[in-house]
Each structure stands twice: as structure tokens, then as C-alpha cells.
Motif scaffolding. Structure first.
Motif, PDB file in Angstrom:
ATOM      1  N   TYR A   1       1.069  -3.006   2.864  1.00 36.46           N
ATOM      2  CA  TYR A   1       1.182  -4.162   2.161  1.00 36.46           C
ATOM      3  C   TYR A   1       0.920  -5.464   3.107  1.00 36.46           C
ATOM      4  CZ  TYR A   1       3.505  -1.110  -0.923  1.00 36.46           C
ATOM      5  OH  TYR A   1       3.594  -0.125  -2.091  1.00 36.46           O
TER       6      TYR A   1
ATOM      7  N   ASP B   1       6.583  -7.931  10.000  1.00 37.32           N
ATOM      8  CA  ASP B   1       5.069  -8.309   9.813  1.00 37.32           C
ATOM      9  C   ASP B   1       4.668  -9.659   9.387  1.00 37.32           C
ATOM     10  OD1 ASP B   1       4.839  -8.748   6.980  1.00 37.32           O
ATOM     11  OD2 ASP B   1       5.189  -6.505   7.018  1.00 37.32           O
TER      12      ASP B   1
ATOM     13  N   ARG C   1       8.718  -1.236  -7.482  1.00 34.00           N
ATOM     14  CA  ARG C   1       7.815  -1.824  -7.011  1.00 34.00           C
ATOM     15  C   ARG C   1       7.463  -3.140  -7.309  1.00 34.00           C
ATOM     16  NH1 ARG C   1       2.617   0.958  -6.951  1.00 34.00           N
ATOM     17  NH2 ARG C   1       2.699   0.407  -4.581  1.00 34.00           N
TER      18      ARG C   1
ATOM     19  N   THR D   1       4.955   4.907  -5.025  1.00 34.77           N
ATOM     20  CA  THR D   1       6.129   5.287  -6.269  1.00 34.77           C
ATOM     21  C   THR D   1       7.386   4.581  -6.084  1.00 34.77           C
ATOM     22  OG1 THR D   1       6.987   6.887  -4.382  1.00 34.77           O
ATOM     23  CG2 THR D   1       5.244   7.849  -6.131  1.00 34.77           C
TER      24      THR D   1
ATOM     25  N   LEU E   1      11.354   2.995   0.214  1.00 41.65           N
ATOM     26  CA  LEU E   1      12.711   1.933   0.576  1.00 41.65           C
ATOM     27  C   LEU E   1      14.081   2.506   0.184  1.00 41.65           C
ATOM     28  CD1 LEU E   1      11.309  -1.474   0.411  1.00 41.65           C
ATOM     29  CD2 LEU E   1      11.454  -0.187   2.443  1.00 41.65           C
TER      30      LEU E   1
END
Ligand code: ADP
Length: 417
Positions: free
Chosen positions: A315, A338, A357, A368, A372
Motif C-alpha cells: 500500500y 511508512d 478493506r 482479503t 490486520l
């Protein structure tokens, strides 16, 4: 004694009208049944006197009349002690469908105060069906006059309506929950089938191509195709492992095997796995000088780290990732930061839910929504916490904590850095 106690007739105006108006309004407006009942009975007491009130409802499963609510407003009364007396009057009103008045002689009068008790039992009618009995009790006062009995009947109808509203609200909530579950199951099946089909499609396509008898492939092309087949097979296995883990975590069947593990080793191993999987990814470690030894399931904690790092790669591509650790108050906190696109605020509270998501990213990156969720369950199983701070455009900062056991081995002067 059974039978209609009072003939229909007009109510007294004034206080009574105000109270009945307020009661009807509570019934029409309240969502909190317990608070609504309290308010209705307190108002009722302004128009006729009672010391205690109790409500018994018919339980359709057991066939019994069960106490559902009690309120003592008279001096020195307690709900629990006064509940038992209401049962016979509630049963009689429930069975007969009529208002009943029971009088009990509780012994000779003391200091001029009568010991007689009056129990007014009222059937709780809802849409022509009797669902229970409501009992007002008055201790030692004058008996209930007919106009009070009529007011009590008015209160009983409204309490019946309040309970019916609650039953309807619960039924709607349960139907909505069932619909939501069905929707989630449909979405789950379509996500999973899509996710399973994609790697299978690649595998089938490349294998069929390689098997074609009318074409020959040079060794390099053949190797390239086989590598794709190999990668997609890994992806398929990872997906199935995630699905199994998530269902075991959901039912509490995924056991953790705790053992002493050096945090430094866990972090470094995860970084080197990530670098070999994504050679273009820049990962920096900013660690404390002395990292603690933990008592954790190393495979599962490594799974959390790998997941956060692979998410950063998916991501926040091309953005460097920093891993930090800080130990404080018996906890070590590990952060994976990040500088990618970040996550819109409205999605943050849901990120750790199963299958969640971020909608507009769904098409761009395969996934999917299990990663997390699995991380959260693993960290919680270690009595730690996991969270995220993120702002759109300013990167994402995942963190999790793990407890540091009290007795730490003498710190090694040299741990791998
Ligand atoms: P998946 O990656 O399979 O979608 P996850 O549970 O790992 O499932 O992640 C849930 C969602 O959180 C992802 O769909 C993505 O939108 C968002 N997300 C996770 N990590 C990051 C990140 N580092 N930066 C931005 N968004 C992220």
C-alpha cells in the motif's frame, strides 16, 4: 375476585390529564424500556398511591410467568423483598385476563396503622394477547377506589405498549443482524472466490501454455512461466493459511506456544525475509541499544511483523519503512512506519475487523482484509495491543505492544544490530 372492576367513564381533569398525557408521550417516544418504565411508574404515583409495583411476563419458552421489573416507591420498601408478593395477583390477572383486587390481612393493626395489604393485578394486553401481569401494591392505606383502578388499567395498557415496542425493536435488530450477516457471507464468498480464482487462473493458464504441443519455448521463457506458477501457488497457499488462521482465531482454536525469544532476532529475521521477498524495498531499523527477551510465540509474532511489512510494500510502494522499538513500563512497543498514501480517517476504526478493506483501494491491490485482523488476534492473545495512526498523504504508522517478562536475562553486550 375477578371481573370488570370499573365501568367506563370520564377521567378527572387536571393533574390526572397531565399525567396520562405524559405517560402516553413516554410510551410513544422512549427507546430505553427500563428508564421508560421508571418514568411511567413515577408519574403514575402522582395520580394514585401505591408502595410497590412489579411486572411479570410470560416466558414463551418455559411457559412460566417470570418477574421482569419491580420498583418500590413507598417508605422502607425494597424491590427484591417486595417482588414475591406480586406473583399471585399477577398470575390471577394473567390467567383471567381481568383486573383483580386481592386483599390480605397481615395481622392486627400496629400503632393505629392498618396492616392490610391491597394488591391490584392487571393483565398486560398487547394486540388482544395477554403477555403478563402488572401488580400495584398498597400497604396499610385505604383500598383502591374505582377511579384509581381505571387509572391503573390505563397505565397497564401503556406499559404493555412500551414492552411491545421493545419486542419490535429487538425483532428488527435481530432481522437486521441476520440480513447483515447474510450480506457479509455473500461478500465473503465473492471476495474469496475471486481471490482463489486469480492465482488458479494464472497457474492453469501458464501450465496449459507450457503443455502446448504446437509451440516450443526457450529455456528462459519456460523458467519465467514456471516462476509465475510457483509464485501464484505460494499465494494460493498463503490465502488458504490466512483463511484457516482467521477461522481458528475466531473460534479460539489457534493455540499459541510461548517460549523465550530475543526481540532483536525476531525483528532482524523479519526484515531479511521482507528484503528477499521485495528486494526494492527500503527498510530501516531504529532500535534501542538493549532489546528485551520476550515470552511469545515466535512464529505468530513473526507473522504480525511480516504482515505489517508486506502491507507497507503493497500500500506504500517505493516509500521507505522504519521499524522502531521502545521499552517502557514492562511493555515493548514496536512501530512500523511508512511514508505512503495513508488511510482516510473514516476507515481507521474498522481496519482490524475481519475482511475489512479500504473500499477505493480494493481494485488496485489484491487482498482479503484478513491480515490486520489476524495481527490483532495474535497480539491480543499475547496480552498486547495493536493500533494505527495515519493521515491521508502523510503515511501510516502501525504499532503493537508486547509484555516484557519481569526477570530479564543479563543483557548481552553484543546483540545483532
Ligand atoms: P488486505 O491487505 O488483504 O486488504 P489487511 O487486513 O492487511 O488486508 O489490511 C486492511 C486494509 O488496510 C487494506 O485493504 C488497506 O486498504 C489498508 N492498509 C493496510 N496497511 C496499509 C498501509 N501501510 N498503508 C495504507 N493502507 C494500508
Amino acid at each position: 375476585m375477578t371481573g370488570p372492576l370499573v365501568r367506563p367513564g370520564p377521567l378527572t381533569h387536571g393533574t390526572e390529564l397531565n399525567a396520562v398525557y405524559a405517560i402516553a408521550r413516554i410510551v410513544a417516544e422512549t427507546y430505553d424500556t427500563e428508564a421508560g418504565l421508571d418514568a411511567v411508574f413515577r408519574l403514575s404515583r402522582t395520580i394514585f398511591i401505591f408502595d410497590v409495583v412489579s411486572l411479570f411476563l410470560h416466558n414463551e419458552e418455559t411457559g412460566e410467568l417470570e418477574p421482569a421489573y419491580a420498583l418500590a416507591l413507598g417508605r422502607g420498601r425494597s424491590r427484591e423483598a417486595d417482588l414475591a408478593w406480586g406473583e399471585p395477583a399477577a398470575s390471577e390477572a394473567y390467567r383471567s385476563g381481568q383486573t383483580i383486587l386481592r386483599q390480605e390481612d397481615a395481622g392486627p393493626s400496629v400503632e393505629g396503622r392498618e396492616r392490610r395489604r391491597d394488591y391490584l393485578g392487571l393483565p398486560m394486553m398487547v394486540h388482544g394477547r395477554c403477555v403478563g401481569g402488572l401488580v400495584f401494591g398498597r400497604f396499610g392505606g385505604p383500598s383502591y377506589p374505582p377511579e384509581h383502578i381505571r387509572l391503573a388499567e390505563f397505565v397497564a395498557w401503556h406499559v404493555g405498549q412500551l414492552l411491545e415496542n421493545r419486542r419490535m425493536a429487538r425483532r428488527i435488530a435481530s432481522l437486521e443482524a441476520q440480513r447483515e450477516l447474510a450480506r457479509m457471507q455473500d461478500e465473503f464468498i465473492s471476495t474469496i472466490s475471486h481471490e482463489l480464482r486469480t492465482p488458479l487462473g494464472f497457474i492453469k493458464g501458464y501450465v496449459t501454455t507450457l503443455m502446448r504441443e504446437d509451440a516450443t519455448w526457450d529455456p528462459e521463457t519456460r523458467m519465467e512461466f514456471l516462476e509465475i506458477v510457483d509464485e501464484e501457488a505460494d499465494r494460493l497457499r498463503e490465502l488458504i493459511d490466512n483463511l484457516l488462521d482467521s477461522s481458528r482465531l475466531e473460534t479460539g482454536r489457534l493455540g499459541m506456544t510461548l517460549e523465550p525469544v530475543k526481540l532483536a532476532t525476531l525483528l532482524r529475521d523479519s526484515v531479511s525475509r521482507t528484503k528477499s521477498a521485495y528486494p526494492d524495498m527500503e527498510v530501516r531499523l531504529e532500535l534501542e541499544d538493549e532489546l528485551p527477551q520476550l515470552q511469545v510465540d515466535p512464529t505468530r509474532v513473526a507473522q504480525v511483523l511480516d504482515n505489517l511489512l508486506s502491507n507497507a510494500h503493497k500500500y506504500a510502494p517505493q516509500a521507505p519503512v522504519i521499524i522502531r522499538s521502545t521499552t517502557q513500563d514492562g511493555q515493548v512497543r514496536i512501530e512500523v512506519q511508512d511514508s505512503g498514501p495513508g488511510i482516510p480517517a473514516e476507515h481507521i476504526p474498522h481496519l482490524f475487523e475481519r475482511f475489512y478493506r479500504v473500499p477505493d483501494r480494493k481494485a488496485a491491490v489484491r487482498g482479503t482484509g484478513l491480515g490486520l485482523y489476524i495481527c490483532r488476534k495474535i497480539i491480543e492473545a499475547h496480552s498486547g495491543e495493536i493500533g494505527v495512526q495515519s493521515e491521508e498523504g502523510s503515511g501510516t504508522h502501525f504499532f503493537f505492544t508486547l509484555p516484557v517478562p519481569h526477570s530479564q536475562p543479563v543483557p548481552e553486550a553484543e546483540h545483532e544490530r
